[in-house]
Design a protein around this motif. Structure first.
Motif, PDB file in Angstrom:
ATOM      1  N   ARG A 123      32.251  38.846  33.500  1.00  0.00           N
ATOM      2  CA  ARG A 123      30.853  39.769  33.680  1.00  0.00           C
ATOM      3  C   ARG A 123      31.328  40.448  35.263  1.00  0.00           C
ATOM      4  N   ASP A 124      30.936  41.543  35.667  1.00  0.00           N
ATOM      5  CA  ASP A 124      31.266  42.380  36.853  1.00  0.00           C
ATOM      6  C   ASP A 124      32.647  42.741  37.600  1.00  0.00           C
ATOM      7  N   GLY A 125      33.296  42.054  36.115  1.00  0.00           N
ATOM      8  CA  GLY A 125      34.488  41.966  37.088  1.00  0.00           C
ATOM      9  C   GLY A 125      35.266  41.146  37.784  1.00  0.00           C
ATOM     10  N   ALA A 126      34.998  40.315  37.064  1.00  0.00           N
ATOM     11  CA  ALA A 126      35.152  38.554  37.839  1.00  0.00           C
ATOM     12  C   ALA A 126      36.210  37.976  37.773  1.00  0.00           C
ATOM     13  N   ALA A 127      37.252  38.781  36.405  1.00  0.00           N
ATOM     14  CA  ALA A 127      38.448  38.491  36.264  1.00  0.00           C
ATOM     15  C   ALA A 127      39.327  39.352  37.168  1.00  0.00           C
ATOM     16  N   LEU A 128      38.994  39.995  38.301  1.00  0.00           N
ATOM     17  CA  LEU A 128      39.675  40.585  38.918  1.00  0.00           C
ATOM     18  C   LEU A 128      39.942  40.972  40.381  1.00  0.00           C
ATOM     19  N   LYS A 129      38.668  39.954  40.665  1.00  0.00           N
ATOM     20  CA  LYS A 129      38.319  39.605  42.097  1.00  0.00           C
ATOM     21  C   LYS A 129      38.983  38.231  42.003  1.00  0.00           C
ATOM     22  N   ASP A 130      39.916  38.294  43.290  1.00  0.00           N
ATOM     23  CA  ASP A 130      40.321  37.230  43.960  1.00  0.00           C
ATOM     24  C   ASP A 130      39.803  36.662  44.544  1.00  0.00           C
ATOM     25  N   GLY A 131      38.567  35.845  44.823  1.00  0.00           N
ATOM     26  CA  GLY A 131      37.164  34.961  46.029  1.00  0.00           C
ATOM     27  C   GLY A 131      36.378  36.214  46.271  1.00  0.00           C
ATOM     28  N   GLY A 132      36.695  37.076  45.824  1.00  0.00           N
ATOM     29  CA  GLY A 132      36.149  38.212  47.137  1.00  0.00           C
ATOM     30  C   GLY A 132      34.829  38.039  47.417  1.00  0.00           C
ATOM     31  N   CYS A 133      34.144  39.247  48.159  1.00  0.00           N
ATOM     32  CA  CYS A 133      33.181  38.328  48.995  1.00  0.00           C
ATOM     33  C   CYS A 133      32.210  39.303  47.914  1.00  0.00           C
ATOM     34  N   GLY A 134      32.580  40.181  47.634  1.00  0.00           N
ATOM     35  CA  GLY A 134      31.445  40.709  47.124  1.00  0.00           C
ATOM     36  C   GLY A 134      30.249  41.422  47.460  1.00  0.00           C
ATOM     37  N   CYS A 135      31.014  42.033  48.520  1.00  0.00           N
ATOM     38  CA  CYS A 135      30.054  42.823  49.641  1.00  0.00           C
ATOM     39  C   CYS A 135      30.474  44.843  49.328  1.00  0.00           C
ATOM     40  N   GLY A 136      31.417  44.612  48.586  1.00  0.00           N
ATOM     41  CA  GLY A 136      31.621  45.896  47.821  1.00  0.00           C
ATOM     42  C   GLY A 136      32.712  46.984  48.410  1.00  0.00           C
TER      43      GLY A 136
END
Length: 147
Positions: A123-136
């Protein structure tokens, strides 16, 4: 691979689903918000300022608290990000982007669970995040903890 009638039907249905998403109000709102953001000079100035500050932030992150400008850069990145996030066009774009992501997540979940309820769906685009920070910041892995 031999195309069976079932595979052809699946392809037709997936194409129809894609067209439905592309013609949805959510996608239309996203495109309008994106165009509005790209045309707004103030928003673009704030985004560019944040990107420049983020480069300095990344240099500081290599050394952590031992970097001589650590506290200054940390304060400036937070301030720059807050200023960017408070811009009406940036905020509208982020809302539209979040709604589109929710739509895509919902569709992915429906498709996955039509196969089996045991399929795990990010969910929340987690498949596209590459260890992202979530800061937007939209950089996908900038490591920024400035939010």
């Amino acid at each position: 691979m031999i195309a069976t009638l079932e595979i052809v039907q699946l392809l037709d249905q997936s194409e129809y689903l894609g067209k439905m998403i592309l013609s949805s109000d959510v996608m239309d709102d996203f495109h309008k918000a994106k165009a509005s953001l790209e045309e707004d000079e103030e928003a673009q100035r704030l985004i560019a300022a944040f990107q420049a500050m983020k480069e300095q932030y990344e240099d500081v992150q290599r050394f952590g608290r031992y970097h001589p400008d650590y506290s200054t850069i940390m304060k400036e990145i937070r301030s720059t990000k807050r200023e960017m996030d408070m811009n009406e066009k940036v905020a509208s774009f982020k809302i539209a982007e979040r709604k589109l992501q929710e739509l895509l997540d919902d569709v992915s979940e429906l498709v996955a669970h039509s196969v089996s309820n045991n399929v795990k769906v990010p969910r929340d685009g987690a498949a596209l995040k590459d260890g992202g920070c979530g800061c937007g910041s939209g950089s996908g892995g900038c490591g920024c903890r400035a939010s």
